[in-house]
Design an enzyme around this catalytic site. Structure first.
Site, PDB file in Angstrom:
ATOM      1  N   LYS A  46       0.817  -1.212   0.000  1.00  0.00           N
ATOM      2  CA  LYS A  46       0.000   0.000   0.000  1.00  0.00           C
ATOM      3  C   LYS A  46       0.856   1.271   0.000  1.00  0.00           C
ATOM      4  O   LYS A  46       0.372   2.336  -0.378  1.00  0.00           O
ATOM      5  CB  LYS A  46      -0.970  -0.010   1.179  1.00  0.00           C
ATOM      6  CG  LYS A  46      -1.912  -1.219   1.225  1.00  0.00           C
ATOM      7  CD  LYS A  46      -2.616  -1.436  -0.080  1.00  0.00           C
ATOM      8  CE  LYS A  46      -3.557  -2.620  -0.170  1.00  0.00           C
ATOM      9  NZ  LYS A  46      -3.127  -3.900   0.363  1.00  0.00           N
ATOM     10  N   TYR A 247     -12.438 -14.838   2.018  1.00  0.00           N
ATOM     11  CA  TYR A 247     -11.494 -13.748   2.241  1.00  0.00           C
ATOM     12  C   TYR A 247     -11.110 -13.710   3.728  1.00  0.00           C
ATOM     13  O   TYR A 247     -11.972 -13.781   4.602  1.00  0.00           O
ATOM     14  CB  TYR A 247     -12.095 -12.402   1.825  1.00  0.00           C
ATOM     15  CG  TYR A 247     -11.211 -11.243   2.214  1.00  0.00           C
ATOM     16  CD1 TYR A 247     -10.031 -11.000   1.540  1.00  0.00           C
ATOM     17  CD2 TYR A 247     -11.552 -10.433   3.295  1.00  0.00           C
ATOM     18  CE1 TYR A 247      -9.191  -9.964   1.916  1.00  0.00           C
ATOM     19  CE2 TYR A 247     -10.719  -9.388   3.684  1.00  0.00           C
ATOM     20  CZ  TYR A 247      -9.542  -9.162   2.992  1.00  0.00           C
ATOM     21  OH  TYR A 247      -8.719  -8.145   3.388  1.00  0.00           O
ATOM     22  N   TYR A 273      -3.190 -12.895   2.238  1.00  0.00           N
ATOM     23  CA  TYR A 273      -2.839 -12.498   0.867  1.00  0.00           C
ATOM     24  C   TYR A 273      -1.659 -13.302   0.297  1.00  0.00           C
ATOM     25  O   TYR A 273      -1.802 -14.046  -0.664  1.00  0.00           O
ATOM     26  CB  TYR A 273      -2.461 -11.007   0.824  1.00  0.00           C
ATOM     27  CG  TYR A 273      -3.562 -10.064   1.211  1.00  0.00           C
ATOM     28  CD1 TYR A 273      -4.517  -9.673   0.279  1.00  0.00           C
ATOM     29  CD2 TYR A 273      -3.652  -9.546   2.502  1.00  0.00           C
ATOM     30  CE1 TYR A 273      -5.532  -8.793   0.621  1.00  0.00           C
ATOM     31  CE2 TYR A 273      -4.656  -8.662   2.858  1.00  0.00           C
ATOM     32  CZ  TYR A 273      -5.588  -8.289   1.919  1.00  0.00           C
ATOM     33  OH  TYR A 273      -6.578  -7.424   2.264  1.00  0.00           O
TER      34      TYR A 273
HETATM   35  C1  LIG Z   1      -3.886  -5.154   0.171  1.00  0.00           C
HETATM   36  C2  LIG Z   1      -2.941  -6.286   0.103  1.00  0.00           C
HETATM   37  C3  LIG Z   1      -2.818  -7.073  -1.053  1.00  0.00           C
HETATM   38  C4  LIG Z   1      -3.703  -6.906  -2.250  1.00  0.00           C
HETATM   39  O1  LIG Z   1      -3.440  -5.767  -2.998  1.00  0.00           O
HETATM   40  P1  LIG Z   1      -4.642  -5.071  -3.774  1.00  0.00           P
HETATM   41  O2  LIG Z   1      -4.026  -3.941  -4.465  1.00  0.00           O
HETATM   42  O3  LIG Z   1      -5.635  -4.658  -2.726  1.00  0.00           O
HETATM   43  O4  LIG Z   1      -5.248  -6.079  -4.685  1.00  0.00           O
HETATM   44  C5  LIG Z   1      -1.866  -8.061  -1.083  1.00  0.00           C
HETATM   45  N1  LIG Z   1      -1.080  -8.301  -0.015  1.00  0.00           N
HETATM   46  C6  LIG Z   1      -1.187  -7.594   1.119  1.00  0.00           C
HETATM   47  C7  LIG Z   1      -0.315  -7.952   2.254  1.00  0.00           C
HETATM   48  C8  LIG Z   1      -2.118  -6.555   1.228  1.00  0.00           C
HETATM   49  O5  LIG Z   1      -2.209  -5.861   2.367  1.00  0.00           O
END
Ligand SMILES: *Cc1c(COP(=O)(O)O)cnc(C)c1O
Length: 314
Positions: A46, A247, A273
């Site tokens: 992010k 999720y 993720y």
């Molecule tokens: C938010 C996030 C993602 C996914 O990225 P997006 O741009 O929201 O698809 C992947 N890995 C981590 C650790 C995240 O915090």
């Protein structure tokens, strides 16, 4: 192409390393890009988006920055840390979903003394309306960042990451990343189209949203912002469903991938993720999707905060 202003929040370029042990085990040339080391809070993807989004917020004179996500949102925690660093006041209005106690990212939010509010709703529209209500009541200029920072401007962070990979001087046949709200994958796929000819980007879906529509839509919006004259088609990206039981609910494959990376390489993935995304890479290797001599880059998008809060059921 148009350049957009960004603030400096992180440490770039992030390293690219070879995963020697895992490459041997999977019989493929696998590298990792360490976007878990982006240099603010516990790092993560992010930060690249926030360099653009918070530059826009600053330029518009915002004093308050709102964002949202689930209770363990890495994005919300990183937005709070980054807004503070730039002298703006973060307010997080989060969905009352997941681990809300002072663990993981909520512990970090509490250490930063961030104003965190929970809303018992399944619909982000309610949350954006609440941001307007709170923002207007404050009488201060405010800026709203959507869930995951995944709008066209945030997506530019990963277009930039593709350019960074090109500038690091390596070619990869495949780039693999997690797809949660879509901006990372869309930016990477658009960036690859612009800067990394011959690289195929695969997004590992960790949520159940219609990413086959979200991905090209974000790619088109980001390309339009940049004034890039490209036509986006379904050939420009690949998707794979790795969501499993849901999720933010750990999957068996995801947990196995988290363990493999920890044991073999001393690198920590997360169950929401990056573990599920790396499980997708392992599955592709086993299916023979990587041809002999091809190189694969896994994008480590972070997630350390959640690792200490999400139940891995073991
Ligand atoms: C938010 C996030 C993602 C996914 O990225 P997006 O741009 O929201 O698809 C992947 N890995 C981590 C650790 C995240 O915090």
């Amino acid at each position: 192409m148009k350049e957009f202003p960004k603030v400096s929040l992180g440490i770039f370029p992030t390293p690219i390393q070879k995963l020697h042990n895992i490459s041997r085990i999977l019989g493929a040339d696998i590298y990792i890009k360490r976007d878990d080391m982006t240099g603010i809070a516990l790092g993560g993807n992010k930060v690249r988006k926030l360099e653009y989004l918070l530059a826009d917020a600053k330029e518009k004179g915002a004093e308050i920055v709102f964002t949202t996500g689930g209770a363990q949102s890495n994005h919300a925690m990183l937005t709070a840390a980054s807004a503070r660093k730039l002298g703006m006041e973060p307010i997080l209005i989060l969905k009352k979903r997941g681990v809300t106690e002072k663990k993981g990212n909520q512990l970090l939010n509490s250490l930063m003394g961030v104003d965190v509010r929970f809303m018992d709703t399944g619909d982000y529209a309610d949350i954006y309306a609440e941001m307007d209500r709170v923002g207007e009541a404050s009488g201060k200029p405010y800026y709203k960042i959507p869930c995951g920072g995944s709008n066209a401007l945030g997506t530019l962070g990963y277009v930039e990451c593709a350019r960074e990979i090109r500038d690091q001087g390596m070619h990869f046949d495949h780039i693999i990343c997690a797809e949660g709200s879509g901006g990372t994958m869309a930016g990477m796929a658009l960036g690859a189209k612009l800067f990394l000819p011959g690289t195929r980007v695969t997004g590992m879906m960790v949520d159940t949203d219609p990413f086959d529509e979200i991905t090209p839509a974000l790619m088109r919006e980001a390309a339009a912002l940049l004034g890039a004259d490209v036509e986006i088609t379904q050939e420009d990206f690949a998707l794979r469903d790795m969501c499993g039981p849901g999720y933010a609910i750990a999957s068996e494959e995801g947990n196995a991938a988290v363990s493999m990376m920890a044991r073999e390489e001393g690198i920590f993935l997360d169950p929401v993720y990056t573990g599920k995304a790396f499980a997708g890479l392992i599955a592709m290797a086993k299916e023979g999707a990587f041809k002999p001599g091809e190189t694969v880059l896994f994008l480590h998008t972070g997630g350390a905060g959640g690792l200490f809060a999400i139940d891995m059921n073991d």
